[in-house]
Design a protein around this motif. Structure first.
Motif, PDB file in Angstrom:
ATOM      1  N   GLY A 257       6.878  -1.279  39.862  1.00  0.00           N
ATOM      2  CA  GLY A 257       6.795   0.180  39.838  1.00  0.00           C
ATOM      3  C   GLY A 257       6.688   0.842  41.192  1.00  0.00           C
ATOM      4  O   GLY A 257       6.889   2.060  41.306  1.00  0.00           O
ATOM      5  N   ILE A 258       6.357   0.081  42.221  1.00  0.00           N
ATOM      6  CA  ILE A 258       6.257   0.655  43.573  1.00  0.00           C
ATOM      7  C   ILE A 258       7.198  -0.093  44.524  1.00  0.00           C
ATOM      8  O   ILE A 258       6.863  -0.368  45.666  1.00  0.00           O
ATOM      9  N   SER A 259       8.391  -0.369  44.029  1.00  0.00           N
ATOM     10  CA  SER A 259       9.403  -1.093  44.798  1.00  0.00           C
ATOM     11  C   SER A 259      10.586  -0.193  45.123  1.00  0.00           C
ATOM     12  O   SER A 259      10.707   0.926  44.614  1.00  0.00           O
ATOM     13  N   VAL A 260      11.475  -0.720  45.956  1.00  0.00           N
ATOM     14  CA  VAL A 260      12.694  -0.011  46.349  1.00  0.00           C
ATOM     15  C   VAL A 260      13.851  -0.483  45.472  1.00  0.00           C
ATOM     16  O   VAL A 260      14.000  -1.690  45.219  1.00  0.00           O
ATOM     17  N   PHE A 261      14.674   0.473  45.045  1.00  0.00           N
ATOM     18  CA  PHE A 261      15.828   0.142  44.209  1.00  0.00           C
ATOM     19  C   PHE A 261      17.088   0.769  44.783  1.00  0.00           C
ATOM     20  O   PHE A 261      17.070   1.916  45.269  1.00  0.00           O
TER      21      PHE A 261
ATOM     22  N   ALA B   9      23.293   4.652  43.163  1.00  0.00           N
ATOM     23  CA  ALA B   9      24.738   4.779  43.354  1.00  0.00           C
ATOM     24  C   ALA B   9      25.100   5.178  44.779  1.00  0.00           C
ATOM     25  O   ALA B   9      26.225   4.926  45.227  1.00  0.00           O
ATOM     26  N   ASP B  10      24.147   5.788  45.504  1.00  0.00           N
ATOM     27  CA  ASP B  10      24.511   6.234  46.857  1.00  0.00           C
ATOM     28  C   ASP B  10      23.380   6.116  47.882  1.00  0.00           C
ATOM     29  O   ASP B  10      23.424   6.744  48.928  1.00  0.00           O
ATOM     30  N   GLY B  11      22.389   5.354  47.608  1.00  0.00           N
ATOM     31  CA  GLY B  11      21.292   5.216  48.560  1.00  0.00           C
ATOM     32  C   GLY B  11      20.178   4.389  47.946  1.00  0.00           C
ATOM     33  O   GLY B  11      20.344   3.808  46.866  1.00  0.00           O
ATOM     34  N   ARG B  12      19.037   4.362  48.636  1.00  0.00           N
ATOM     35  CA  ARG B  12      17.914   3.570  48.134  1.00  0.00           C
ATOM     36  C   ARG B  12      16.774   4.500  47.738  1.00  0.00           C
ATOM     37  O   ARG B  12      16.521   5.506  48.405  1.00  0.00           O
ATOM     38  N   LEU B  13      16.090   4.140  46.680  1.00  0.00           N
ATOM     39  CA  LEU B  13      15.033   4.970  46.113  1.00  0.00           C
ATOM     40  C   LEU B  13      13.727   4.192  46.096  1.00  0.00           C
ATOM     41  O   LEU B  13      13.686   3.052  45.633  1.00  0.00           O
ATOM     42  N   MET B  14      12.661   4.821  46.600  1.00  0.00           N
ATOM     43  CA  MET B  14      11.323   4.244  46.490  1.00  0.00           C
ATOM     44  C   MET B  14      10.668   4.806  45.246  1.00  0.00           C
ATOM     45  O   MET B  14      10.413   6.009  45.143  1.00  0.00           O
ATOM     46  N   LEU B  15      10.415   3.922  44.304  1.00  0.00           N
ATOM     47  CA  LEU B  15       9.785   4.324  43.056  1.00  0.00           C
ATOM     48  C   LEU B  15       8.266   4.372  43.248  1.00  0.00           C
ATOM     49  O   LEU B  15       7.704   3.583  44.009  1.00  0.00           O
ATOM     50  N   GLY B  16       7.600   5.290  42.566  1.00  0.00           N
ATOM     51  CA  GLY B  16       6.155   5.429  42.686  1.00  0.00           C
ATOM     52  C   GLY B  16       5.440   5.393  41.352  1.00  0.00           C
ATOM     53  O   GLY B  16       4.506   6.170  41.123  1.00  0.00           O
ATOM     54  N   ALA B  17       5.869   4.483  40.460  1.00  0.00           N
ATOM     55  CA  ALA B  17       5.162   4.296  39.189  1.00  0.00           C
ATOM     56  C   ALA B  17       4.062   3.276  39.422  1.00  0.00           C
ATOM     57  O   ALA B  17       4.245   2.075  39.213  1.00  0.00           O
ATOM     58  N   PHE B  18       2.905   3.750  39.851  1.00  0.00           N
ATOM     59  CA  PHE B  18       1.840   2.861  40.301  1.00  0.00           C
ATOM     60  C   PHE B  18       0.910   2.436  39.170  1.00  0.00           C
ATOM     61  O   PHE B  18       0.660   1.250  38.945  1.00  0.00           O
ATOM     62  N   LYS B  19       0.407   3.391  38.407  1.00  0.00           N
ATOM     63  CA  LYS B  19      -0.581   3.105  37.366  1.00  0.00           C
ATOM     64  C   LYS B  19       0.094   2.660  36.073  1.00  0.00           C
ATOM     65  O   LYS B  19       1.259   2.987  35.821  1.00  0.00           O
ATOM     66  N   PRO B  20      -0.640   1.916  35.241  1.00  0.00           N
ATOM     67  CA  PRO B  20      -0.071   1.499  33.949  1.00  0.00           C
ATOM     68  C   PRO B  20       0.466   2.685  33.140  1.00  0.00           C
ATOM     69  O   PRO B  20       1.514   2.570  32.488  1.00  0.00           O
ATOM     70  N   THR B  21      -0.238   3.812  33.186  1.00  0.00           N
ATOM     71  CA  THR B  21       0.252   4.988  32.442  1.00  0.00           C
ATOM     72  C   THR B  21       1.607   5.440  32.968  1.00  0.00           C
ATOM     73  O   THR B  21       2.452   5.926  32.198  1.00  0.00           O
TER      74      THR B  21
END
Length: 387
Positions: free
Chosen positions: A225-229, A232-244
Motif C-alpha cells: 500500500g505504500i509502494s511505487v507503481f 500508463a505514463d509515469g510512476r505513482l506513489m501509493l499511500g494506502a498505509f492503514k488497514p482501513t
C-alpha cells in the motif's frame, strides 16, 4: 518584528548543517553574525550551479542559508582575532559552531573559555559524532554519516541524492538552542549543547533503528500500500498505509471493475504483512491501465493519498509551493529565488529581508559596535587578522 528579534547569534560554521541552523534564527529576526576566516571562508560560498556567483563568493549553496545574516571575516586563531571574537561573545546570546570536536578549544574558544566572559551564553557544538565516544574527534560530512548510520544500507545501498542529514541536524540543533534559551529565562544560566549528526540520522530512522535492537523483530516487509507503481505514463506513489485504507483501495478498484478480495479482506497489520506481496502482484497491472494523473484523481476522491513522482523542477514549480510563498526573491537579485522556513506564523514569522552578505561585508559595523576605533580596525586589517 520577527519572533526572535533582539537575540544575537554568533555562527562560526561552514558548509550546510551549521549555517542552516543559523539561518533559522536569522529568518525569525535574530541578529546572526557569521564569522569566517578571511583566507579560508565557508567553502559553500564557491559552490552552486552558477559560476559567476561562485567566483564572487556568493554561490547558491551559500545563499540558500545565508540571508539576513551579517558577515565578519576574522582570523580568530590568532591573539587579536581571538580577543575580538571574545568581545563579541560578551554581547551574544548564542554561540554556534560546527568544527570538529576540540578544534575551537585548541584556539581558546571552547565552551569553558566562552562562559568566562559570558556565563549566560548558550553554546552549541554541531559535530559528526558528538563530543564523547571513540569517534568524537572524527570529521564528517552528510554522505559519510549516511554511510555510518545505516541510512544508505536502508536505501538498498544507494545514497539518496540529497543532504537530508545536514538539514535535519540544523533543525535539531535549532530546537535544542531554542529550548536552552527558554531554560535560561527560567534559571539565568547558559549551557553547552553537543549535537550529533550520527544521532540525527538514527532519529530519522527511529522505528527501524529500534527494531534492529529487538532480537525477536521480524524483517521489514515491503508493504504494497505504500509502494511505487508504474502507470500508463509515469510512476505513482501509493499511500494506502492503514488497514482501513487497504479496504478503501479495494472498494475503489472494485467500483472500476477490479475485484480484489485480498484488499477487501485486510483487517489488521498482520494481514498487511502477510498479504502485501500478493496484493502488489494483483494491482500492478491495474495501475498500468490509466495515467498517473487519472489515478491520483480517482484515489484522492476515495480519500486515499497518492502522488505522481515528480522531478525536482516540477515540485518547486508546483502551485502548492507558490501558494505557500516558500520561495521569495533575493533582496539583492530578483532573478534568484531563495527558500524561507517550512512553516508560517500568524505573528513574528519568517521573513527574508537581507541578502546573503559577501565575505566581511559587516566588519567595520560589527567592530565599531564593540568599541573599536578606526585605528584599531585598520591595525586588524593591516596584519591580516581581518579582511
Amino acid at each position: 518584528m520577527g519572533a526572535l528579534s533582539g537575540l544575537r547569534v554568533i555562527e562560526v560554521s561552514q558548509v550546510l548543517a551549521g549555517p542552516f541552523c543559523g539561518y533559522q534564527f536569522a529568518l525569525l529576526g535574530a541578529d546572526v553574525i557569521k564569522v569566517e576566516l578571511p583566507l579560508s571562508p565557508d567553502c559553500a560560498r564557491g559552490r552552486g550551479p552558477l559560476p559567476t556567483l561562485n567566483a564572487a563568493g556568493i554561490g547558491l549553496t551559500y545563499q540558500v542559508q545565508g540571508g539576513n545574516k551579517k558577515s565578519l571575516a576574522l582570523d580568530f586563531r590568532v591573539g587579536p582575532g581571538r580577543a575580538a571574537l571574545l568581545k563579541l561573545v560578551e554581547t551574544a546570546d548564542v554561540f554556534l559552531e560546527n568544527y570538529s570536536t576540540g578544534v575551537l578549544d585548541g584556539f581558546g574558544l571552547g565552551y569553558d573559555d566562552l562562559r568566562k566572559c559570558n556565563p549566560r551564553i548558550v553554546h552549541c557544538s554541531m559535530t559528526g559524532y558528538g563530543d564523547t565516544g571513540p569517534r568524537a574527534a572524527k570529521g564528517a560530512y552528510d554522505n559519510t554519516i549516511q554511510a555510518a548510520s545505516g541510512a544508505i544500507a536502508q536505501c538498498d545501498g544507494q545514497k539518496p541524492g540529497v543532504s537530508f542529514v545536514d538539514y535535519a541536524a540544523g533543525y535539531s540543533a535549532a530546537f535544542a538552542i531554542s529550548a536552552a534559551l527558554l531554560q535560561r529565562e527560567r534559571t539565568g544560566e547558559g549551557c553547552h549543547i553537543s549535537a550529533s549528526m550520527l544521532e540525527v540520522a538514527l532519529s530519522l530512522m527511529a522505528p527501524e533503528a529500534a527494531a534492529k535492537q529487538a532480537s525477536e523483530a521480524k524483517s521489514k516487509v515491503r508493504e504494497a500500500g505504500i509502494s511505487v507503481f508504474d502507470t500508463a505514463d509515469g510512476r505513482l506513489m501509493l499511500g494506502a498505509f492503514k488497514p482501513t485504507q487497504y479496504r478503501k483501495l479495494g472498494a475503489c478498484l472494485a467500483a472500476l471493475g477490479h475485484n480484489i478480495p485480498l484488499l477487501l479482506g485486510i483487517r489488521d497489520w498482520t494481514d498487511v504483512e502477510n498479504h502485501s506481496a500478493a496484493i502488489r502482484t494483483a494491482i500492478e497491472l491495474v495501475f498500468r491501465e490509466r495515467t498517473a494523473e487519472e489515478w491520483q484523481a480517482i484515489l484522492e476522491a476515495a480519500d486515499i493519498p497518492a502522488e505522481k513522482i515528480l522531478p525536482l523542477e516540477g515540485a518547486v514549480a508546483s502551485p502548492q509551493i507558490a501558494a505557500r510563498g516558500y520561495f521569495v526573491h533575493s533582496p539583492a537579485d530578483p532573478s534568484i529565488s531563495l527558500p524561507l522556513a517550512a512553516y508560517r506564523m500568524s505573528l513574528g514569522g519568517p521573513m527574508l529581508t537581507g541578502a546573503p552578505p559577501k565575505l566581511g561585508h559587516d566588519n567595520c559595523q560589527i567592530l565599531e559596535g564593540l568599541g573599536y576605533g578606526p585605528e584599531a580596525i585598520a591595525a586588524l586589517r593591516n596584519t591580516g587578522v581581518m579582511q
